[in-house]
Scaffold this motif. Structure first.
Motif, PDB file in Angstrom:
ATOM      1  N   LYS A  17     -56.762 -37.177 -11.566  1.00  0.00           N
ATOM      2  CA  LYS A  17     -57.980 -36.361 -11.608  1.00  0.00           C
ATOM      3  C   LYS A  17     -58.748 -36.465 -10.287  1.00  0.00           C
ATOM      4  N   ILE A  18     -58.794 -37.670  -9.707  1.00  0.00           N
ATOM      5  CA  ILE A  18     -59.479 -37.867  -8.425  1.00  0.00           C
ATOM      6  C   ILE A  18     -58.801 -37.032  -7.343  1.00  0.00           C
ATOM      7  N   LYS A  19     -57.473 -37.051  -7.308  1.00  0.00           N
ATOM      8  CA  LYS A  19     -56.742 -36.262  -6.311  1.00  0.00           C
ATOM      9  C   LYS A  19     -57.080 -34.783  -6.424  1.00  0.00           C
ATOM     10  N   ILE A  20     -57.137 -34.274  -7.651  1.00  0.00           N
ATOM     11  CA  ILE A  20     -57.453 -32.861  -7.869  1.00  0.00           C
ATOM     12  C   ILE A  20     -58.884 -32.551  -7.409  1.00  0.00           C
ATOM     13  N   CYS A  21     -59.826 -33.424  -7.764  1.00  0.00           N
ATOM     14  CA  CYS A  21     -61.221 -33.212  -7.378  1.00  0.00           C
ATOM     15  C   CYS A  21     -61.396 -33.257  -5.862  1.00  0.00           C
ATOM     16  N   VAL A  22     -60.711 -34.186  -5.204  1.00  0.00           N
ATOM     17  CA  VAL A  22     -60.792 -34.276  -3.737  1.00  0.00           C
ATOM     18  C   VAL A  22     -60.235 -33.007  -3.120  1.00  0.00           C
ATOM     19  N   LYS A  23     -59.103 -32.553  -3.641  1.00  0.00           N
ATOM     20  CA  LYS A  23     -58.478 -31.325  -3.131  1.00  0.00           C
ATOM     21  C   LYS A  23     -59.420 -30.132  -3.280  1.00  0.00           C
ATOM     22  N   ASN A  24     -60.171 -30.093  -4.385  1.00  0.00           N
ATOM     23  CA  ASN A  24     -61.088 -28.985  -4.650  1.00  0.00           C
ATOM     24  C   ASN A  24     -62.483 -29.193  -4.041  1.00  0.00           C
ATOM     25  N   GLY A  25     -62.713 -30.348  -3.423  1.00  0.00           N
ATOM     26  CA  GLY A  25     -64.006 -30.637  -2.809  1.00  0.00           C
ATOM     27  C   GLY A  25     -65.104 -30.945  -3.807  1.00  0.00           C
ATOM     28  N   ASP A  26     -64.759 -31.391  -4.972  1.00  0.00           N
ATOM     29  CA  ASP A  26     -65.710 -31.686  -6.045  1.00  0.00           C
ATOM     30  C   ASP A  26     -66.191 -33.133  -5.925  1.00  0.00           C
ATOM     31  N   VAL A  27     -67.111 -33.352  -5.004  1.00  0.00           N
ATOM     32  CA  VAL A  27     -67.565 -34.701  -4.661  1.00  0.00           C
ATOM     33  C   VAL A  27     -68.270 -35.385  -5.838  1.00  0.00           C
ATOM     34  N   GLU A  28     -69.042 -34.641  -6.593  1.00  0.00           N
ATOM     35  CA  GLU A  28     -69.792 -35.238  -7.707  1.00  0.00           C
ATOM     36  C   GLU A  28     -68.845 -35.848  -8.736  1.00  0.00           C
ATOM     37  N   ASN A  29     -67.803 -35.130  -9.098  1.00  0.00           N
ATOM     38  CA  ASN A  29     -66.858 -35.660 -10.074  1.00  0.00           C
ATOM     39  C   ASN A  29     -66.023 -36.802  -9.499  1.00  0.00           C
ATOM     40  N   VAL A  30     -65.752 -36.778  -8.195  1.00  0.00           N
ATOM     41  CA  VAL A  30     -65.020 -37.887  -7.574  1.00  0.00           C
ATOM     42  C   VAL A  30     -65.810 -39.177  -7.742  1.00  0.00           C
ATOM     43  N   SER A  31     -67.095 -39.103  -7.530  1.00  0.00           N
ATOM     44  CA  SER A  31     -67.948 -40.284  -7.674  1.00  0.00           C
ATOM     45  C   SER A  31     -67.907 -40.823  -9.098  1.00  0.00           C
ATOM     46  N   LEU A  32     -68.010 -39.930 -10.078  1.00  0.00           N
ATOM     47  CA  LEU A  32     -67.951 -40.350 -11.483  1.00  0.00           C
ATOM     48  C   LEU A  32     -66.588 -40.944 -11.819  1.00  0.00           C
ATOM     49  N   LEU A  33     -65.535 -40.311 -11.335  1.00  0.00           N
ATOM     50  CA  LEU A  33     -64.183 -40.796 -11.610  1.00  0.00           C
ATOM     51  C   LEU A  33     -63.919 -42.145 -10.952  1.00  0.00           C
ATOM     52  N   LEU A  34     -64.488 -42.367  -9.768  1.00  0.00           N
ATOM     53  CA  LEU A  34     -64.319 -43.664  -9.114  1.00  0.00           C
ATOM     54  C   LEU A  34     -64.978 -44.771  -9.937  1.00  0.00           C
ATOM     55  N   SER A  35     -66.125 -44.482 -10.519  1.00  0.00           N
ATOM     56  CA  SER A  35     -66.781 -45.462 -11.397  1.00  0.00           C
ATOM     57  C   SER A  35     -65.924 -45.733 -12.629  1.00  0.00           C
ATOM     58  N   GLU A  36     -65.358 -44.667 -13.190  1.00  0.00           N
ATOM     59  CA  GLU A  36     -64.482 -44.814 -14.352  1.00  0.00           C
ATOM     60  C   GLU A  36     -63.232 -45.615 -13.983  1.00  0.00           C
ATOM     61  N   LEU A  37     -62.688 -45.353 -12.798  1.00  0.00           N
ATOM     62  CA  LEU A  37     -61.508 -46.073 -12.336  1.00  0.00           C
ATOM     63  C   LEU A  37     -61.811 -47.560 -12.168  1.00  0.00           C
TER      64      LEU A  37
END
Length: 54
Positions: A17-37
């Motif tokens: 999911k992080i890879k997809i968000c980074v590819k799409n430039g979705d910084v907000e979700n990357v931050s949330l996913l990193l916390s979840e990770l």
């Protein structure tokens, strides 16, 4: 399926999911996913280092 295997699968899913968000430039979700990770990695570490599987 063991708890370690379940946790390992969750980590893989979050990483994908992080890879997809980074590819799409979705910084907000990357931050949330990193916390979840981070949380799931702590769980995995606890399970892996415990003397016996729960």
């Amino acid at each position: 399926m063991s708890l370690i295997a379940i946790s390992r699968n969750k980590i893989k899913t979050i990483r994908d999911k992080i890879k997809i968000c980074v590819k799409n430039g979705d910084v907000e979700n990357v931050s949330l996913l990193l916390s979840e990770l981070e949380s799931e990695l702590n769980i995995f570490e606890s399970l892996y280092s415990s003397p016996k599987e729960i």
